[in-house]
Design a protein around this motif. Structure first.
Motif, PDB file in Angstrom:
ATOM      1  N   ALA A  38       0.846  -1.192   0.000  1.00  0.00           N
ATOM      2  CA  ALA A  38       0.000   0.000   0.000  1.00  0.00           C
ATOM      3  C   ALA A  38       0.883   1.246   0.000  1.00  0.00           C
ATOM      4  CB  ALA A  38      -0.913   0.010   1.215  1.00  0.00           C
ATOM      5  N   PHE A  39       0.259   2.386  -0.306  1.00  0.00           N
ATOM      6  CA  PHE A  39       0.942   3.668  -0.283  1.00  0.00           C
ATOM      7  C   PHE A  39       0.253   4.572   0.729  1.00  0.00           C
ATOM      8  CE2 PHE A  39       1.768   1.996  -4.547  1.00  0.00           C
ATOM      9  CZ  PHE A  39       3.156   2.112  -4.598  1.00  0.00           C
ATOM     10  N   ALA A  40       1.028   5.264   1.536  1.00  0.00           N
ATOM     11  CA  ALA A  40       0.481   6.140   2.573  1.00  0.00           C
ATOM     12  C   ALA A  40       0.804   7.589   2.262  1.00  0.00           C
ATOM     13  CB  ALA A  40       1.030   5.762   3.941  1.00  0.00           C
ATOM     14  N   ARG A  41      -0.169   8.461   2.512  1.00  0.00           N
ATOM     15  CA  ARG A  41      -0.002   9.894   2.289  1.00  0.00           C
ATOM     16  C   ARG A  41      -0.109  10.641   3.610  1.00  0.00           C
ATOM     17  NH1 ARG A  41      -0.252  12.775  -1.926  1.00  0.00           N
ATOM     18  NH2 ARG A  41      -1.363  11.282  -3.233  1.00  0.00           N
ATOM     19  N   GLN A  42       0.717  11.672   3.765  1.00  0.00           N
ATOM     20  CA  GLN A  42       0.622  12.579   4.891  1.00  0.00           C
ATOM     21  C   GLN A  42       0.493  14.007   4.382  1.00  0.00           C
ATOM     22  OE1 GLN A  42       4.222  10.376   7.046  1.00  0.00           O
ATOM     23  NE2 GLN A  42       3.304  11.903   8.388  1.00  0.00           N
ATOM     24  N   GLY A  71      -8.982   2.258   0.192  1.00  0.00           N
ATOM     25  CA  GLY A  71      -8.113   2.990   1.106  1.00  0.00           C
ATOM     26  C   GLY A  71      -8.877   3.475   2.315  1.00  0.00           C
ATOM     27  N   ILE A  74      -5.496   6.319   8.383  1.00  0.00           N
ATOM     28  CA  ILE A  74      -4.715   5.520   9.324  1.00  0.00           C
ATOM     29  C   ILE A  74      -4.138   6.441  10.389  1.00  0.00           C
ATOM     30  CG2 ILE A  74      -4.102   3.692   7.698  1.00  0.00           C
ATOM     31  CD1 ILE A  74      -1.353   5.104   7.396  1.00  0.00           C
ATOM     32  N   TYR A  83      -3.485   8.955   4.953  1.00  0.00           N
ATOM     33  CA  TYR A  83      -4.391   8.192   4.094  1.00  0.00           C
ATOM     34  C   TYR A  83      -3.578   7.093   3.423  1.00  0.00           C
ATOM     35  CZ  TYR A  83      -7.512   6.823   0.328  1.00  0.00           C
ATOM     36  OH  TYR A  83      -8.300   6.082  -0.515  1.00  0.00           O
ATOM     37  N   VAL A  84      -4.062   5.869   3.494  1.00  0.00           N
ATOM     38  CA  VAL A  84      -3.361   4.740   2.883  1.00  0.00           C
ATOM     39  C   VAL A  84      -4.274   4.078   1.860  1.00  0.00           C
ATOM     40  CG1 VAL A  84      -4.091   3.065   4.632  1.00  0.00           C
ATOM     41  CG2 VAL A  84      -1.996   2.662   3.334  1.00  0.00           C
TER      42      VAL A  84
END
Length: 260
Positions: A38-42, A71, A74, A83-84
């Protein structure tokens, strides 16, 4: 040494799933412990609402049936939320970039849906690196951090930014120049219009519960989303000039000029 079953080339469906460890411990009902890429955004200083934009837009896309990777928000170590989203593509590492001329011919229904969706959420950043397509496998539209609260306002106020982009159509999308069939648009207008106010409020309120937006901005986001929800045909019409390969334009709501 025992090993798990051979992994499909593109994972299960079109998201990468790696079985946990070299062996599989099966419990009742055939449930397994798996790892998901998965990819996580901050949020960043330059994009303080990136998580809100990506979460809300992605959830709206899912509600309308747009091919958006699953998604969720998190909790981050040290506090706050990111957000993942599950990774799309071979082994989940790098999503294969879409080739717009091929994609629009082979997947015209999805192409119209992604354009309509991006107009709904005012996504100003759709290009071939955040849209993936694997023939005979699937499509994924991701990275929506520049949707919704995406217009710069001198005051830095998010509500003012929403107001400034309330009725602005999105131009420069990577797909319209390659679309040859607009007959799928009406179905997508209806699908998007069918997302209820209750669904929209629940999605946005999740960000308020996570303290990512205050109550006034929450309400402004709901109003923004509902305002654009039934005006997508107009936004598409306004970008008529970008559909250079469409010979039979059937969506007119007002007189348009390709040269304007």
């Amino acid at each position: 040494m025992p090993t798990g079953p051979k992994r499909p080339k593109y994972g299960v469906g079109y998201f990468d799933v790696a079985f946990h460890g070299a062996t599989i411990e099966e419990s009742s009902g055939g449930v397994h412990h798996v790892r998901l890429n998965a990819f996580a955004r901050q949020n960043t200083a330059e994009r303080p609402y990136a998580v809100v934009n990506d979460y809300i837009a992605s959830k709206l896309g899912t509600a309308a049936g747009v091919p958006v990777p699953p998604g969720n928000l998190i909790g981050l170590h040290g506090g706050g939320f990111g957000y993942v989203a599950m990774a799309f593509g071979e082994r989940g590492d790098t999503a294969p970039p879409v080739i717009p001329p091929i994609f629009c011919v082979e997947r015209p229904w999805e192409a119209c849906g992604i354009i309509a969706f991006d107009q709904w959420v005012a996504n100003t950043d759709r290009h071939n690196r955040n849209l993936a397509y694997v023939a005979d496998v699937g499509v994924a539209a991701f990275d929506h951090d520049l949707a919704l609260i995406n217009h710069y306002h001198p005051s830095g106020d998010a509500k003012a930014a929403l107001a400034s982009g309330l009725d602005v159509e999105c131009k420069g999308h990577c797909l319209p120049p390659h679309v040859v069939d607009v007959s799928h648009f009406p179905e997508w207008f209806e699908r998007i219009a069918s997302v209820t106010r209750r669904e929209i409020k629940q999605i946005v309120d999740t960000c308020h519960s996570a303290r990512l937006v205050d109550a006034p901005l929450r309400d402004a986001l709901v109003d923004f989303i509902e305002h654009r929800q039934t005006r997508i045909r107009t936004y598409v019409d306004r970008t008529y000039a970008e559909y250079s390969k469409v010979e039979n334009w059937t969506l007119d709501t007002e007189e348009v000029d390709r040269d304007s």
